[in-house]
Design a protein around this motif. Sequence first.
Motif, PDB file in Angstrom:
ATOM      1  N   THR A  14      33.620  39.531  34.071  1.00 35.22           N
ATOM      2  CA  THR A  14      34.922  38.895  34.242  1.00 35.22           C
ATOM      3  C   THR A  14      35.936  39.324  33.187  1.00 35.22           C
ATOM      4  OG1 THR A  14      34.214  36.981  32.955  1.00 35.22           O
ATOM      5  CG2 THR A  14      33.950  36.862  35.345  1.00 35.22           C
ATOM      6  N   ARG A  15      35.458  39.805  32.043  1.00 37.78           N
ATOM      7  CA  ARG A  15      36.376  40.156  30.973  1.00 37.78           C
ATOM      8  C   ARG A  15      35.717  41.160  30.039  1.00 37.78           C
ATOM      9  NH1 ARG A  15      38.899  35.893  26.711  1.00 37.78           N
ATOM     10  NH2 ARG A  15      40.483  37.261  25.898  1.00 37.78           N
ATOM     11  N   THR A  16      36.507  42.055  29.449  1.00 39.45           N
ATOM     12  CA  THR A  16      35.971  43.010  28.479  1.00 39.45           C
ATOM     13  C   THR A  16      36.447  42.642  27.082  1.00 39.45           C
ATOM     14  OG1 THR A  16      37.842  44.514  28.716  1.00 39.45           O
ATOM     15  CG2 THR A  16      35.964  44.869  30.177  1.00 39.45           C
ATOM     16  N   PHE A  22      31.065  42.064  26.823  1.00 37.19           N
ATOM     17  CA  PHE A  22      31.651  41.650  28.087  1.00 37.19           C
ATOM     18  C   PHE A  22      31.372  40.173  28.326  1.00 37.19           C
ATOM     19  CE2 PHE A  22      30.599  46.092  28.366  1.00 37.19           C
ATOM     20  CZ  PHE A  22      31.729  46.651  28.934  1.00 37.19           C
ATOM     21  N   VAL A  49      35.685  45.413  34.830  1.00 38.16           N
ATOM     22  CA  VAL A  49      35.821  44.044  35.330  1.00 38.16           C
ATOM     23  C   VAL A  49      35.590  44.059  36.844  1.00 38.16           C
ATOM     24  CG1 VAL A  49      37.425  42.140  35.661  1.00 38.16           C
ATOM     25  CG2 VAL A  49      37.387  43.376  33.498  1.00 38.16           C
TER      26      VAL A  49
END
Length: 76
Positions: A14-16, A22, A49
Amino acid sequence: MEKKDMVEIEGIVTRTHPAGFFRVLLDNQETILASISGNIRQKSIRILVGDRVKVELHICDLTRGRIIHRFRKAKS
């Protein structure tokens, strides 16, 4: 760590974050912080993502994990 102390579960990135970390939303709706395994780093596999990944969690700390596999996207 022994393999029997590990739990494998799938999720979606969902996000880096910097340095190969992550945020992963697991199939059980929990969010964890995961790093890249050495094998994925060595083979220069890109994780973006929205990618579906398999994460390995240690039974002592279920909030952090290691990404061990990125699934291929289905061809449309």
